[in-house]
Design a protein around this motif. Structure first.
Motif, PDB file in Angstrom:
ATOM      1  N   ASN A  65       0.781  -1.236   0.000  1.00 16.80           N
ATOM      2  CA  ASN A  65       0.000   0.000   0.000  1.00 16.80           C
ATOM      3  C   ASN A  65       0.812   1.284   0.000  1.00 16.80           C
ATOM      4  O   ASN A  65       0.318   2.315  -0.466  1.00 16.80           O
ATOM      5  CB  ASN A  65      -0.936   0.009   1.222  1.00 16.80           C
ATOM      6  CG  ASN A  65      -1.921  -1.143   1.209  1.00 16.80           C
ATOM      7  OD1 ASN A  65      -2.351  -1.589   0.156  1.00 16.80           O
ATOM      8  ND2 ASN A  65      -2.266  -1.631   2.403  1.00 16.80           N
ATOM      9  N   GLN A 226      -5.211   4.635   4.526  1.00 14.05           N
ATOM     10  CA  GLN A 226      -5.291   4.701   3.073  1.00 14.05           C
ATOM     11  C   GLN A 226      -6.224   5.820   2.618  1.00 14.05           C
ATOM     12  O   GLN A 226      -5.970   6.478   1.596  1.00 14.05           O
ATOM     13  CB  GLN A 226      -5.750   3.359   2.512  1.00 14.05           C
ATOM     14  CG  GLN A 226      -4.751   2.232   2.758  1.00 14.05           C
ATOM     15  CD  GLN A 226      -5.226   0.912   2.219  1.00 14.05           C
ATOM     16  OE1 GLN A 226      -5.726   0.816   1.100  1.00 14.05           O
ATOM     17  NE2 GLN A 226      -5.095  -0.131   3.018  1.00 14.05           N
ATOM     18  N   ALA A 227      -7.308   6.042   3.360  1.00 20.48           N
ATOM     19  CA  ALA A 227      -8.214   7.138   3.012  1.00 20.48           C
ATOM     20  C   ALA A 227      -7.498   8.475   3.131  1.00 20.48           C
ATOM     21  O   ALA A 227      -7.612   9.339   2.247  1.00 20.48           O
ATOM     22  CB  ALA A 227      -9.446   7.106   3.923  1.00 20.48           C
ATOM     23  N   ASP A 229      -4.325   8.970   2.882  1.00 21.32           N
ATOM     24  CA  ASP A 229      -3.349   9.045   1.796  1.00 21.32           C
ATOM     25  C   ASP A 229      -4.027   9.450   0.489  1.00 21.32           C
ATOM     26  O   ASP A 229      -3.504  10.289  -0.256  1.00 21.32           O
ATOM     27  CB  ASP A 229      -2.644   7.693   1.619  1.00 21.32           C
ATOM     28  CG  ASP A 229      -1.622   7.404   2.709  1.00 21.32           C
ATOM     29  OD1 ASP A 229      -1.151   8.359   3.349  1.00 21.32           O
ATOM     30  OD2 ASP A 229      -1.301   6.214   2.925  1.00 21.32           O
ATOM     31  N   ARG A 230      -5.178   8.846   0.203  1.00 24.77           N
ATOM     32  CA  ARG A 230      -5.888   9.196  -1.034  1.00 24.77           C
ATOM     33  C   ARG A 230      -6.248  10.678  -1.070  1.00 24.77           C
ATOM     34  O   ARG A 230      -6.192  11.327  -2.107  1.00 24.77           O
ATOM     35  CB  ARG A 230      -7.173   8.377  -1.179  1.00 24.77           C
ATOM     36  CG  ARG A 230      -6.997   6.923  -1.509  1.00 24.77           C
ATOM     37  CD  ARG A 230      -8.306   6.313  -1.987  1.00 24.77           C
ATOM     38  NE  ARG A 230      -9.421   6.567  -1.091  1.00 24.77           N
ATOM     39  CZ  ARG A 230      -9.785   5.781  -0.085  1.00 24.77           C
ATOM     40  NH1 ARG A 230      -9.088   4.686   0.165  1.00 24.77           N
ATOM     41  NH2 ARG A 230     -10.828   6.080   0.678  1.00 24.77           N
ATOM     42  N   MET A 231      -6.625  11.218   0.089  1.00 27.12           N
ATOM     43  CA  MET A 231      -7.052  12.612   0.157  1.00 27.12           C
ATOM     44  C   MET A 231      -5.873  13.591   0.235  1.00 27.12           C
ATOM     45  O   MET A 231      -6.066  14.796   0.183  1.00 27.12           O
ATOM     46  CB  MET A 231      -7.966  12.816   1.371  1.00 27.12           C
ATOM     47  CG  MET A 231      -9.305  12.118   1.235  1.00 27.12           C
ATOM     48  SD  MET A 231     -10.432  12.517   2.596  1.00 27.12           S
ATOM     49  CE  MET A 231      -9.723  11.572   3.932  1.00 27.12           C
ATOM     50  N   ARG A 258     -12.449  15.033   1.805  1.00 26.46           N
ATOM     51  CA  ARG A 258     -13.144  13.777   1.516  1.00 26.46           C
ATOM     52  C   ARG A 258     -14.207  13.949   0.440  1.00 26.46           C
ATOM     53  O   ARG A 258     -14.596  12.977  -0.216  1.00 26.46           O
ATOM     54  CB  ARG A 258     -13.786  13.233   2.797  1.00 26.46           C
ATOM     55  CG  ARG A 258     -14.848  14.133   3.398  1.00 26.46           C
ATOM     56  CD  ARG A 258     -15.315  13.638   4.738  1.00 26.46           C
ATOM     57  NE  ARG A 258     -16.282  14.555   5.337  1.00 26.46           N
ATOM     58  CZ  ARG A 258     -16.863  14.362   6.506  1.00 26.46           C
ATOM     59  NH1 ARG A 258     -16.596  13.275   7.208  1.00 26.46           N
ATOM     60  NH2 ARG A 258     -17.723  15.235   6.990  1.00 26.46           N
ATOM     61  N   ASP A 261     -13.053  12.501  -2.680  1.00 26.24           N
ATOM     62  CA  ASP A 261     -12.607  11.105  -2.641  1.00 26.24           C
ATOM     63  C   ASP A 261     -13.763  10.197  -3.064  1.00 26.24           C
ATOM     64  O   ASP A 261     -14.745  10.056  -2.335  1.00 26.24           O
ATOM     65  CB  ASP A 261     -12.147  10.743  -1.224  1.00 26.24           C
ATOM     66  CG  ASP A 261     -11.726   9.288  -1.113  1.00 26.24           C
ATOM     67  OD1 ASP A 261     -11.134   8.769  -2.081  1.00 26.24           O
ATOM     68  OD2 ASP A 261     -12.007   8.654  -0.083  1.00 26.24           O
ATOM     69  N   SER A 263     -14.263   7.049  -3.028  1.00 29.93           N
ATOM     70  CA  SER A 263     -14.611   5.980  -2.081  1.00 29.93           C
ATOM     71  C   SER A 263     -15.516   6.518  -0.979  1.00 29.93           C
ATOM     72  O   SER A 263     -16.501   5.881  -0.592  1.00 29.93           O
ATOM     73  CB  SER A 263     -13.344   5.378  -1.471  1.00 29.93           C
ATOM     74  OG  SER A 263     -12.578   4.732  -2.457  1.00 29.93           O
ATOM     75  N   HIS A 293     -16.455  11.403 -12.533  1.00 23.49           N
ATOM     76  CA  HIS A 293     -16.469  10.090 -11.889  1.00 23.49           C
ATOM     77  C   HIS A 293     -17.752   9.358 -12.305  1.00 23.49           C
ATOM     78  O   HIS A 293     -18.813   9.547 -11.708  1.00 23.49           O
ATOM     79  CB  HIS A 293     -16.397  10.235 -10.368  1.00 23.49           C
ATOM     80  CG  HIS A 293     -15.171  10.940  -9.886  1.00 23.49           C
ATOM     81  ND1 HIS A 293     -13.932  10.341  -9.840  1.00 23.49           N
ATOM     82  CD2 HIS A 293     -14.980  12.210  -9.444  1.00 23.49           C
ATOM     83  CE1 HIS A 293     -13.034  11.197  -9.376  1.00 23.49           C
ATOM     84  NE2 HIS A 293     -13.645  12.332  -9.144  1.00 23.49           N
TER      85      HIS A 293
END
Length: 312
Positions: A65, A226-227, A229-231, A258, A261, A263, A293
């Motif tokens: 990851n 991980q959330a 990191d994505r943001m 968020r 994001d 997800s 998206h």
């Protein structure tokens, strides 16, 4: 002690587990130390500046990851000049092992933590966050950042949590056992969790000391690291904490990311539908489609569009 950024120029991608660990071992030996801690854990130290980041990570998850398969702290040593102490587990262990206890005992006896002006203990979830809180007792005055930590897996104290049965064989009643008590000497303790995840919220509620700052993260689930990191907010959170600038208000502002994001937004749409707000869910789908998206949101829009609107 070094005073400045440490040049880190090693490739850790596309390696077997043994080769990955071998390169970490060699690099830490060149710039600090590396130790095997029994059969399930190891520790690596990189000496740089007088700020120290202490991380707890699972090797498999790091390789799968993390950016460039690097331990999380490498970026801060490279760019910020922080020293780094990384504790690694070879499997999901919660770092409950007498070799780990003895390692931290020795660091305390040697005055290892006394040489740093600021220390952060960081755990990215579950057992790693539990360990960050539990072992922070060895460095009074440290800051703790724990993402969805468990307080304990002791059946007498947390028998209501049926998860992680394979770890419950380990003792959580001996040294460094109950994480909410081990944070007594910490300066600030940031506990991030998703309040909709009932069991995680119950664990978070057990951290009741005055210095605890609860950071609810609704609908971000059980992979907060991980959330974040994505943001693009994970690094910012850690840097703010190191500079004594992180608080609930700043965190809440960062959490606004968020909305971008996918997800999180998918989880939000599902939640709106379940709680009886399909019209709001439809509005959110339209917004995400406009942002490009299309997967999930086009199908969900068709599902949520009232029949009279389809035929007009």
């Amino acid at each position: 002690m070094n005073d400045g950024q440490l040049a880190i120029d090693i490739s850790l991608t596309d390696l077997s587990a043994n080769d990955w660990l071998g390169r970490i071992d060699d690099f830490c030996e060149d710039h600090g130390f590396f130790e095997q801690l029994g059969r399930e854990h190891c520790a690596g130290f990189l000496e740089a500046g007088n700020k120290l980041l202490v991380t707890f990570e699972n090797i498999q998850l790091v390789r799968e990851n993390n950016l460039d398969a690097e331990p999380r702290g490498f970026a801060y040593t490279r760019h910020e000049g922080w020293s780094l102490l990384s504790l690694f587990s070879f499997k999901e262990s919660w770092f409950r092992d007498h070799h780990v206890y003895e390692f931290f005992d020795r660091l305390v006896d040697e005055g290892f933590f006394d040489q740093f002006e600021k220390i952060i203990f960081h755990g990215g979830g579950g057992g790693a966050s539990y360990a960050a809180a539990a072992y922070s007792v060895t460095a009074p005055g440290a800051t703790v950042i724990a993402l969805r930590p468990q307080a304990t897996l002791d059946a007498e104290l947390a028998g209501w949590d049926p998860r992680y049965k394979h770890v419950r064989r380990k003792s959580f009643s001996d040294r460094y056992g109950y994480a909410p008590e081990m944070i007594d000497a910490a300066d600030k303790v940031f506990i991030a969790y998703d309040p909709i995840q009932r069991l995680d919220a119950c664990h978070a509620a057990l951290f009741r000391r005055p210095q605890v700052i609860a950071l609810p993260c609704p609908l971000l689930g059980d992979d907060l690291d991980q959330a974040f990191d994505r943001m693009g907010i994970h690094d910012v959170i850690i840097k703010l904490a190191m500079d004594d600038m992180l608080d609930r208000r700043r965190f809440t502002r960062l959490l606004r990311a968020r909305r971008y994001d996918p997800s999180y937004v998918r989880a939000l749409v599902r939640r709106l539908v379940v709680t009886g707000h399909p019209r709001l869910g439809l509005i959110v789908c339209e917004y995400m489609i406009r942002r490009g998206h299309k997967a999930f949101f086009i199908d969900k829009r068709e599902e949520l569009t009232p029949a009279e609107d389809i035929h007009t």
